[in-house]
Design an enzyme around this catalytic site. Sequence first.
Site, short mmCIF file in Angstrom:
data_model
loop_
_atom_site.label_atom_id
_atom_site.label_comp_id
_atom_site.label_asym_id
_atom_site.label_seq_id
_atom_site.Cartn_x
_atom_site.Cartn_y
_atom_site.Cartn_z
N GLU A 156 1.02 -1.10 0.63
CA GLU A 156 0.36 0.06 0.12
C GLU A 156 1.30 1.57 -0.32
O GLU A 156 0.76 2.03 0.42
CB GLU A 156 -1.09 0.20 1.34
CG GLU A 156 -1.73 -1.59 1.18
CD GLU A 156 -2.81 -1.36 2.69
OE1 GLU A 156 -3.20 -0.64 3.08
OE2 GLU A 156 -3.78 -2.50 1.87
N ASN A 199 2.47 -4.69 -3.51
CA ASN A 199 1.13 -5.53 -2.88
C ASN A 199 0.12 -4.01 -2.83
O ASN A 199 0.71 -2.91 -1.85
CB ASN A 199 1.31 -6.74 -2.18
CG ASN A 199 0.04 -7.23 -1.94
OD1 ASN A 199 -0.70 -7.50 -3.02
ND2 ASN A 199 -0.40 -6.97 -0.62
N HIS A 226 -9.68 -6.71 -3.06
CA HIS A 226 -10.58 -6.32 -1.92
C HIS A 226 -12.05 -5.66 -2.83
O HIS A 226 -11.36 -4.29 -3.01
CB HIS A 226 -10.05 -5.84 -1.06
CG HIS A 226 -9.35 -6.25 -0.47
ND1 HIS A 226 -9.65 -7.43 0.99
CD2 HIS A 226 -8.07 -6.28 0.30
CE1 HIS A 226 -8.51 -7.62 1.34
NE2 HIS A 226 -7.59 -7.57 0.80
N GLU A 269 -5.86 -10.51 -1.49
CA GLU A 269 -5.94 -10.95 -0.66
C GLU A 269 -7.92 -11.25 -1.43
O GLU A 269 -8.66 -9.65 -1.03
CB GLU A 269 -6.00 -9.65 0.22
CG GLU A 269 -4.44 -9.75 0.47
CD GLU A 269 -4.23 -8.31 1.09
OE1 GLU A 269 -5.37 -7.65 2.06
OE2 GLU A 269 -2.96 -8.21 1.24
N ASP A 324 -11.75 -10.98 -1.75
CA ASP A 324 -12.86 -11.58 -1.39
C ASP A 324 -13.83 -10.03 -1.39
O ASP A 324 -13.47 -8.86 -2.35
CB ASP A 324 -12.97 -11.48 0.32
CG ASP A 324 -12.31 -9.76 1.00
OD1 ASP A 324 -11.95 -8.49 0.10
OD2 ASP A 324 -11.79 -9.32 2.40
C1 XIL Z 1 -6.19 -7.01 8.05
C2 XIL Z 1 -6.67 -8.77 8.64
O1 XIL Z 1 -7.62 -9.50 7.94
C3 XIL Z 1 -7.10 -7.72 10.14
O2 XIL Z 1 -7.43 -9.26 10.68
C4 XIL Z 1 -6.78 -6.74 10.84
O3 XIL Z 1 -7.58 -6.77 11.82
C5 XIL Z 1 -6.38 -5.90 9.92
O4 XIL Z 1 -5.57 -5.94 8.45
N1 XIL Z 1 -4.93 -5.24 2.94
C6 XIL Z 1 -3.06 -6.11 4.10
C7 XIL Z 1 -4.09 -6.85 4.29
O5 XIL Z 1 -2.52 -5.92 3.45
O6 XIL Z 1 -3.15 -6.98 5.88
C8 XIL Z 1 -5.66 -6.72 6.17
O7 XIL Z 1 -5.60 -7.78 6.44
C9 XIL Z 1 -6.49 -6.37 4.99
C10 XIL Z 1 -6.61 -4.88 3.85
#
Ligand code: XIL
Length: 379
Positions: free
Chosen positions: A180, A223, A259, A288, A290
Amino acid sequence: MKTLRVKQLRLALVGALATGALLLSGLSSSAATGLSTTPANRSQSIDQPLRVLAQPLGLRVGTAVDMDALANDATYRARVSTEFSAVTAENVMKWETLEPARDVYNWGPADTLVDFARSNGQLVHGHVLLWHSQLPGWLTTGVADGSISAGELRTIVHDYITTVVRHFRGKIWQWDVVNEAFTDGDNPTLRDTIFLQNLGPNYIADALRWAHAADPKAGLWLNDYAIDNVNPKSTAYYELAKQLLAQHVPLTGMGFQGHLDLQYPIPSDAVDNLRRFDQLGLDTGFTEVDVRYFLPGDTYKTAGQVGSFTTLLQACLLTPRCEMFTLWGFTDRYSWIPKWSNNKEGEATPLDANFQPKPAYRALQQTLALADGSHKRHN
Ligand code: XIL
Protein backbone atom coordinates in the site's frame (compact mmCIF):
# COMPACT_ATOMS: atom_id res chain seq x y z
CA MET A 1 11.65 -21.26 -5.67
CA LYS A 2 12.15 -20.25 -9.29
CA THR A 3 11.32 -23.75 -10.44
CA LEU A 4 7.79 -23.30 -9.18
CA ARG A 5 7.11 -20.40 -11.44
CA VAL A 6 5.01 -20.78 -14.47
CA LYS A 7 7.50 -20.70 -17.28
CA GLN A 8 5.33 -20.91 -20.29
CA LEU A 9 2.74 -18.66 -21.70
CA ARG A 10 -0.62 -19.64 -20.41
CA LEU A 11 -3.14 -19.01 -23.02
CA ALA A 12 -6.81 -18.50 -22.84
CA LEU A 13 -9.68 -19.63 -20.76
CA VAL A 14 -12.53 -21.01 -22.72
CA GLY A 15 -13.41 -17.48 -23.58
CA ALA A 16 -15.45 -18.73 -26.46
CA LEU A 17 -17.94 -20.14 -24.02
CA ALA A 18 -19.63 -16.79 -23.73
CA THR A 19 -20.33 -16.76 -27.41
CA GLY A 20 -21.64 -20.27 -27.45
CA ALA A 21 -18.74 -21.39 -29.62
CA LEU A 22 -18.03 -24.28 -27.31
CA LEU A 23 -21.33 -25.91 -28.05
CA LEU A 24 -21.03 -25.26 -31.75
CA SER A 25 -17.48 -26.52 -32.08
CA GLY A 26 -18.35 -29.93 -30.70
CA LEU A 27 -16.15 -32.47 -29.02
CA SER A 28 -14.00 -33.42 -31.96
CA SER A 29 -12.35 -30.03 -32.20
CA SER A 30 -11.20 -30.08 -28.61
CA ALA A 31 -7.70 -31.32 -29.40
CA ALA A 32 -7.14 -28.57 -31.94
CA THR A 33 -8.43 -25.81 -29.72
CA GLY A 34 -6.97 -27.12 -26.48
CA LEU A 35 -10.33 -26.76 -24.82
CA SER A 36 -11.19 -29.12 -22.03
CA THR A 37 -14.09 -30.65 -23.80
CA THR A 38 -13.07 -34.28 -24.14
CA PRO A 39 -15.55 -36.77 -22.75
CA ALA A 40 -12.97 -37.84 -20.17
CA ASN A 41 -12.58 -34.34 -18.79
CA ARG A 42 -16.26 -33.72 -18.89
CA SER A 43 -16.97 -36.81 -16.87
CA GLN A 44 -14.65 -35.71 -14.06
CA SER A 45 -16.42 -34.15 -11.14
CA ILE A 46 -16.24 -30.39 -10.91
CA ASP A 47 -16.84 -30.58 -7.19
CA GLN A 48 -13.21 -30.90 -6.21
CA PRO A 49 -11.03 -28.76 -3.95
CA LEU A 50 -9.79 -25.58 -5.62
CA ARG A 51 -6.17 -26.70 -5.24
CA VAL A 52 -6.90 -29.89 -7.17
CA LEU A 53 -8.63 -28.06 -10.00
CA ALA A 54 -5.86 -25.44 -10.17
CA GLN A 55 -2.90 -27.81 -9.98
CA PRO A 56 -2.80 -28.84 -13.66
CA LEU A 57 -2.98 -25.15 -14.57
CA GLY A 58 0.24 -24.26 -12.75
CA LEU A 59 -1.76 -22.00 -10.47
CA ARG A 60 -1.70 -21.97 -6.69
CA VAL A 61 -4.94 -21.14 -4.91
CA GLY A 62 -4.36 -19.64 -1.50
CA THR A 63 -6.07 -18.27 1.56
CA ALA A 64 -5.20 -15.91 4.36
CA VAL A 65 -5.00 -17.92 7.56
CA ASP A 66 -6.42 -16.81 10.90
CA MET A 67 -4.12 -18.50 13.41
CA ASP A 68 -6.71 -18.58 16.21
CA ALA A 69 -9.20 -20.36 13.99
CA LEU A 70 -6.47 -22.72 12.82
CA ALA A 71 -5.73 -23.68 16.42
CA ASN A 72 -9.29 -23.90 17.71
CA ASP A 73 -11.58 -24.91 14.87
CA ALA A 74 -11.02 -28.39 13.44
CA THR A 75 -13.34 -27.80 10.49
CA TYR A 76 -11.46 -24.65 9.54
CA ARG A 77 -8.12 -26.38 9.90
CA ALA A 78 -9.14 -29.35 7.78
CA ARG A 79 -10.49 -27.08 5.08
CA VAL A 80 -7.33 -24.95 4.91
CA SER A 81 -5.24 -28.07 4.44
CA THR A 82 -7.38 -29.68 1.74
CA GLU A 83 -8.71 -26.72 -0.23
CA PHE A 84 -5.57 -24.61 -0.77
CA SER A 85 -2.06 -24.91 -2.17
CA ALA A 86 -0.76 -21.60 -0.78
CA VAL A 87 -1.24 -19.73 2.49
CA THR A 88 -0.71 -16.17 3.70
CA ALA A 89 -0.55 -15.14 7.35
CA GLU A 90 -3.55 -12.88 7.90
CA ASN A 91 -1.74 -11.09 10.74
CA VAL A 92 1.16 -12.99 12.30
CA MET A 93 3.89 -11.88 9.89
CA LYS A 94 3.16 -8.19 10.45
CA TRP A 95 5.75 -6.07 12.23
CA GLU A 96 3.63 -5.52 15.38
CA THR A 97 3.39 -9.29 15.84
CA LEU A 98 6.93 -10.26 14.81
CA GLU A 99 8.74 -7.60 16.88
CA PRO A 100 6.36 -6.51 19.65
CA ALA A 101 9.17 -4.99 21.69
CA ARG A 102 12.38 -3.59 20.27
CA ASP A 103 14.81 -6.42 19.43
CA VAL A 104 12.40 -8.99 20.90
CA TYR A 105 11.13 -11.28 18.19
CA ASN A 106 8.02 -13.42 18.40
CA TRP A 107 8.44 -16.09 15.73
CA GLY A 108 6.10 -18.70 17.23
CA PRO A 109 2.80 -18.08 15.41
CA ALA A 110 4.46 -17.48 12.03
CA ASP A 111 6.65 -20.56 12.39
CA THR A 112 3.54 -22.59 13.22
CA LEU A 113 1.97 -21.49 9.95
CA VAL A 114 5.12 -22.22 7.94
CA ASP A 115 5.29 -25.73 9.46
CA PHE A 116 1.59 -26.29 8.80
CA ALA A 117 2.06 -25.25 5.17
CA ARG A 118 5.03 -27.51 4.69
CA SER A 119 3.17 -30.53 6.03
CA ASN A 120 0.30 -29.81 3.65
CA GLY A 121 2.37 -29.20 0.52
CA GLN A 122 1.52 -25.49 0.52
CA LEU A 123 3.69 -22.52 -0.41
CA VAL A 124 3.81 -19.49 1.87
CA HIS A 125 3.22 -15.98 0.58
CA GLY A 126 5.08 -13.66 2.99
CA HIS A 127 2.90 -10.79 4.18
CA VAL A 128 4.26 -8.22 4.94
CA LEU A 129 7.63 -6.46 5.42
CA LEU A 130 6.87 -2.71 5.16
CA TRP A 131 3.36 -1.36 5.68
CA HIS A 132 2.14 1.80 7.41
CA SER A 133 -0.44 -0.17 9.38
CA GLN A 134 -0.04 -2.67 12.24
CA LEU A 135 3.39 -1.32 13.15
CA PRO A 136 4.64 -1.89 16.70
CA GLY A 137 3.95 0.89 19.21
CA TRP A 138 7.61 1.22 20.19
CA LEU A 139 8.43 2.13 16.59
CA THR A 140 5.64 4.60 15.85
CA THR A 141 6.00 6.27 19.25
CA GLY A 142 9.77 6.51 18.92
CA VAL A 143 9.53 8.11 15.50
CA ALA A 144 6.75 10.47 16.63
CA ASP A 145 8.53 11.70 19.77
CA GLY A 146 11.90 12.04 18.04
CA SER A 147 13.68 9.42 20.13
CA ILE A 148 14.20 7.46 16.90
CA SER A 149 15.96 9.69 14.36
CA ALA A 150 15.65 9.40 10.59
CA GLY A 151 19.07 7.77 10.35
CA GLU A 152 18.23 5.33 13.11
CA LEU A 153 14.95 4.41 11.45
CA ARG A 154 16.85 3.51 8.30
CA THR A 155 19.06 1.16 10.31
CA ILE A 156 16.03 -0.29 12.10
CA VAL A 157 14.24 -0.97 8.80
CA HIS A 158 17.34 -2.53 7.27
CA ASP A 159 17.89 -4.74 10.30
CA TYR A 160 14.21 -5.72 10.53
CA ILE A 161 13.98 -6.78 6.88
CA THR A 162 17.29 -8.62 7.09
CA THR A 163 16.34 -10.45 10.29
CA VAL A 164 12.87 -11.46 9.15
CA VAL A 165 13.77 -12.50 5.62
CA ARG A 166 16.78 -14.48 6.90
CA HIS A 167 14.68 -16.19 9.54
CA PHE A 168 12.31 -17.51 6.89
CA ARG A 169 14.95 -17.98 4.18
CA GLY A 170 14.01 -20.79 1.78
CA LYS A 171 10.50 -21.02 3.23
CA ILE A 172 8.80 -18.04 1.61
CA TRP A 173 7.62 -18.20 -1.99
CA GLN A 174 7.46 -14.43 -2.31
CA TRP A 175 7.30 -11.48 0.04
CA ASP A 176 5.04 -8.47 -0.05
CA VAL A 177 8.04 -6.21 0.49
CA VAL A 178 6.09 -2.95 0.50
CA ASN A 179 2.33 -2.86 0.93
CA GLU A 180 0.00 0.00 0.00
CA ALA A 181 2.75 2.46 -0.95
CA PHE A 182 0.52 4.76 -3.03
CA THR A 183 -2.38 7.05 -2.17
CA ASP A 184 -5.81 6.74 -3.79
CA GLY A 185 -7.53 9.08 -6.20
CA ASP A 186 -6.73 10.57 -9.58
CA ASN A 187 -3.20 11.69 -8.80
CA PRO A 188 -1.61 9.02 -6.65
CA THR A 189 1.63 9.87 -4.91
CA LEU A 190 3.76 7.87 -2.53
CA ARG A 191 1.85 7.58 0.73
CA ASP A 192 3.08 9.83 3.50
CA THR A 193 4.38 7.12 5.85
CA ILE A 194 7.19 7.12 8.38
CA PHE A 195 9.23 5.31 5.74
CA LEU A 196 8.77 7.97 3.07
CA GLN A 197 9.27 10.77 5.57
CA ASN A 198 12.47 9.43 7.04
CA LEU A 199 14.11 7.31 4.34
CA GLY A 200 12.94 9.23 1.27
CA PRO A 201 11.32 7.86 -1.90
CA ASN A 202 14.11 5.37 -2.49
CA TYR A 203 12.97 3.37 0.51
CA ILE A 204 11.11 1.01 -1.81
CA ALA A 205 14.21 0.18 -3.87
CA ASP A 206 16.27 -0.15 -0.70
CA ALA A 207 13.75 -2.48 0.92
CA LEU A 208 13.75 -4.69 -2.18
CA ARG A 209 17.57 -4.79 -2.24
CA TRP A 210 17.80 -5.59 1.46
CA ALA A 211 15.24 -8.38 1.14
CA HIS A 212 17.06 -9.79 -1.88
CA ALA A 213 20.36 -9.86 0.01
CA ALA A 214 18.71 -11.82 2.83
CA ASP A 215 17.02 -14.43 0.60
CA PRO A 216 18.11 -14.24 -3.04
CA LYS A 217 15.62 -16.92 -4.11
CA ALA A 218 12.44 -15.44 -2.66
CA GLY A 219 10.14 -13.53 -4.97
CA LEU A 220 9.84 -9.84 -4.05
CA TRP A 221 6.54 -8.11 -4.70
CA LEU A 222 4.76 -4.84 -4.22
CA ASN A 223 1.10 -5.14 -3.22
CA ASP A 224 -1.89 -2.82 -3.01
CA TYR A 225 -5.68 -2.46 -3.12
CA ALA A 226 -7.79 -0.64 -5.73
CA ILE A 227 -5.27 -1.45 -8.46
CA ASP A 228 -7.11 -4.42 -9.95
CA ASN A 229 -8.19 -2.54 -13.04
CA VAL A 230 -6.38 -0.02 -15.23
CA ASN A 231 -6.62 3.23 -13.27
CA PRO A 232 -4.34 6.05 -12.10
CA LYS A 233 -3.18 4.09 -9.06
CA SER A 234 -2.31 0.91 -10.97
CA THR A 235 -0.61 3.06 -13.61
CA ALA A 236 1.48 4.67 -10.87
CA TYR A 237 2.63 1.15 -9.94
CA TYR A 238 3.26 0.32 -13.56
CA GLU A 239 5.52 3.35 -13.93
CA LEU A 240 7.27 2.61 -10.65
CA ALA A 241 7.83 -1.02 -11.64
CA LYS A 242 9.33 0.02 -14.99
CA GLN A 243 11.62 2.45 -13.23
CA LEU A 244 12.75 -0.10 -10.63
CA LEU A 245 13.42 -2.75 -13.26
CA ALA A 246 15.41 -0.24 -15.35
CA GLN A 247 17.55 0.36 -12.26
CA HIS A 248 18.02 -3.40 -11.77
CA VAL A 249 16.20 -3.34 -8.46
CA PRO A 250 15.22 -6.96 -7.62
CA LEU A 251 11.45 -6.58 -8.01
CA THR A 252 9.95 -9.87 -9.25
CA GLY A 253 6.21 -9.43 -8.93
CA MET A 254 3.12 -7.35 -8.45
CA GLY A 255 0.34 -8.32 -6.06
CA PHE A 256 -3.24 -7.17 -6.58
CA GLN A 257 -5.19 -7.41 -3.36
CA GLY A 258 -8.59 -7.84 -4.99
CA HIS A 259 -10.67 -6.52 -2.09
CA LEU A 260 -13.80 -5.83 -4.11
CA ASP A 261 -17.00 -4.15 -2.99
CA LEU A 262 -20.20 -4.38 -5.01
CA GLN A 263 -20.92 -0.67 -4.53
CA TYR A 264 -18.02 0.02 -6.94
CA PRO A 265 -17.72 -0.92 -10.61
CA ILE A 266 -16.50 -4.42 -11.34
CA PRO A 267 -12.83 -4.33 -12.51
CA SER A 268 -13.63 -5.83 -15.88
CA ASP A 269 -10.31 -4.81 -17.42
CA ALA A 270 -8.26 -6.53 -14.72
CA VAL A 271 -6.92 -8.85 -17.41
CA ASP A 272 -5.46 -5.92 -19.37
CA ASN A 273 -3.98 -4.59 -16.18
CA LEU A 274 -2.30 -7.83 -15.12
CA ARG A 275 -1.02 -8.41 -18.61
CA ARG A 276 0.78 -5.09 -18.78
CA PHE A 277 2.72 -6.02 -15.65
CA ASP A 278 3.30 -9.48 -17.08
CA GLN A 279 4.79 -7.89 -20.16
CA LEU A 280 7.37 -6.20 -17.96
CA GLY A 281 8.49 -9.71 -17.03
CA LEU A 282 6.91 -9.63 -13.59
CA ASP A 283 5.06 -12.39 -11.83
CA THR A 284 1.56 -11.43 -10.79
CA GLY A 285 -1.09 -12.69 -8.44
CA PHE A 286 -4.26 -11.85 -6.62
CA THR A 287 -3.23 -11.72 -3.01
CA GLU A 288 -6.29 -10.87 -0.87
CA VAL A 289 -9.50 -11.52 -2.79
CA ASP A 290 -12.86 -11.00 -1.18
CA VAL A 291 -16.09 -9.43 -2.44
CA ARG A 292 -18.14 -7.55 0.11
CA TYR A 293 -21.53 -5.90 -0.07
CA PHE A 294 -23.95 -4.10 2.20
CA LEU A 295 -26.02 -6.48 4.31
CA PRO A 296 -28.46 -8.02 3.98
CA GLY A 297 -27.62 -9.93 0.84
CA ASP A 298 -30.09 -10.68 -1.94
CA THR A 299 -30.05 -12.58 -5.20
CA TYR A 300 -28.70 -9.61 -7.13
CA LYS A 301 -25.77 -9.30 -4.73
CA THR A 302 -25.12 -13.02 -4.93
CA ALA A 303 -24.94 -12.70 -8.70
CA GLY A 304 -22.64 -9.70 -8.44
CA GLN A 305 -20.36 -11.66 -6.18
CA VAL A 306 -20.24 -14.56 -8.62
CA GLY A 307 -19.28 -12.20 -11.42
CA SER A 308 -16.65 -10.46 -9.33
CA PHE A 309 -14.82 -13.59 -8.20
CA THR A 310 -15.02 -14.98 -11.73
CA THR A 311 -13.66 -11.81 -13.33
CA LEU A 312 -10.58 -11.80 -11.11
CA LEU A 313 -9.88 -15.50 -11.51
CA GLN A 314 -10.27 -15.25 -15.29
CA ALA A 315 -7.87 -12.30 -15.38
CA CYS A 316 -5.31 -14.43 -13.56
CA LEU A 317 -5.83 -17.47 -15.76
CA LEU A 318 -5.43 -15.31 -18.85
CA THR A 319 -2.11 -13.85 -17.66
CA PRO A 320 0.90 -16.07 -18.35
CA ARG A 321 2.82 -15.46 -15.13
CA CYS A 322 -0.15 -15.08 -12.78
CA GLU A 323 0.90 -17.71 -10.30
CA MET A 324 -1.39 -17.28 -7.32
CA PHE A 325 -5.04 -16.58 -6.59
CA THR A 326 -5.41 -16.03 -2.85
CA LEU A 327 -8.62 -15.43 -0.92
CA TRP A 328 -8.57 -13.15 2.13
CA GLY A 329 -10.32 -15.82 4.14
CA PHE A 330 -12.57 -18.46 2.64
CA THR A 331 -15.47 -18.63 5.09
CA ASP A 332 -17.77 -15.86 6.30
CA ARG A 333 -17.27 -17.28 9.78
CA TYR A 334 -13.85 -15.62 10.12
CA SER A 335 -13.81 -12.87 7.49
CA TRP A 336 -12.38 -9.52 8.59
CA ILE A 337 -15.06 -7.53 6.72
CA PRO A 338 -17.92 -7.36 9.27
CA LYS A 339 -15.61 -6.16 12.02
CA TRP A 340 -13.85 -3.72 9.72
CA SER A 341 -17.15 -2.24 8.43
CA ASN A 342 -19.02 -2.16 11.74
CA ASN A 343 -21.24 -4.99 10.56
CA LYS A 344 -22.52 -2.94 7.64
CA GLU A 345 -20.87 -5.10 5.01
CA GLY A 346 -20.00 -8.79 4.88
CA GLU A 347 -20.62 -12.20 3.34
CA ALA A 348 -17.47 -11.51 1.34
CA THR A 349 -16.03 -15.03 1.00
CA PRO A 350 -16.97 -18.11 -1.08
CA LEU A 351 -18.13 -20.29 1.84
CA ASP A 352 -20.83 -19.25 4.28
CA ALA A 353 -20.42 -19.11 8.05
CA ASN A 354 -21.16 -22.83 8.24
CA PHE A 355 -18.56 -23.67 5.60
CA GLN A 356 -21.26 -24.35 3.01
CA PRO A 357 -20.39 -23.43 -0.58
CA LYS A 358 -22.00 -20.28 -1.93
CA PRO A 359 -22.55 -19.69 -5.66
CA ALA A 360 -19.20 -17.85 -5.71
CA TYR A 361 -17.43 -21.05 -4.69
CA ARG A 362 -19.12 -23.01 -7.46
CA ALA A 363 -18.11 -20.28 -9.90
CA LEU A 364 -14.46 -20.59 -8.87
CA GLN A 365 -14.56 -24.35 -9.33
CA GLN A 366 -16.19 -24.06 -12.74
CA THR A 367 -13.82 -21.36 -13.94
CA LEU A 368 -10.82 -23.48 -13.00
CA ALA A 369 -12.36 -26.54 -14.61
CA LEU A 370 -12.94 -24.61 -17.83
CA ALA A 371 -9.42 -23.29 -18.03
CA ASP A 372 -7.22 -24.26 -20.91
CA GLY A 373 -4.90 -27.21 -20.38
CA SER A 374 -1.86 -25.30 -21.64
CA HIS A 375 -1.47 -23.68 -18.21
CA LYS A 376 1.13 -26.24 -17.21
CA ARG A 377 4.00 -25.52 -14.89
CA HIS A 378 7.37 -26.48 -16.35
CA ASN A 379 9.82 -27.25 -13.63
C1 XIL B 1 -6.37 -7.18 7.83
C2 XIL B 1 -6.71 -8.43 8.65
O1 XIL B 1 -7.54 -9.26 7.87
C3 XIL B 1 -7.41 -8.05 9.93
O2 XIL B 1 -7.57 -9.19 10.76
C4 XIL B 1 -6.61 -6.98 10.69
O3 XIL B 1 -7.33 -6.56 11.81
C5 XIL B 1 -6.32 -5.79 9.78
O4 XIL B 1 -5.67 -6.24 8.61
N1 XIL B 1 -4.89 -5.17 3.38
C6 XIL B 1 -3.87 -5.97 3.86
C7 XIL B 1 -4.11 -6.92 4.95
O5 XIL B 1 -2.77 -5.93 3.28
O6 XIL B 1 -2.99 -7.11 5.78
C8 XIL B 1 -5.31 -6.50 5.80
O7 XIL B 1 -5.57 -7.54 6.73
C9 XIL B 1 -6.49 -6.23 4.91
C10 XIL B 1 -6.21 -5.09 3.95
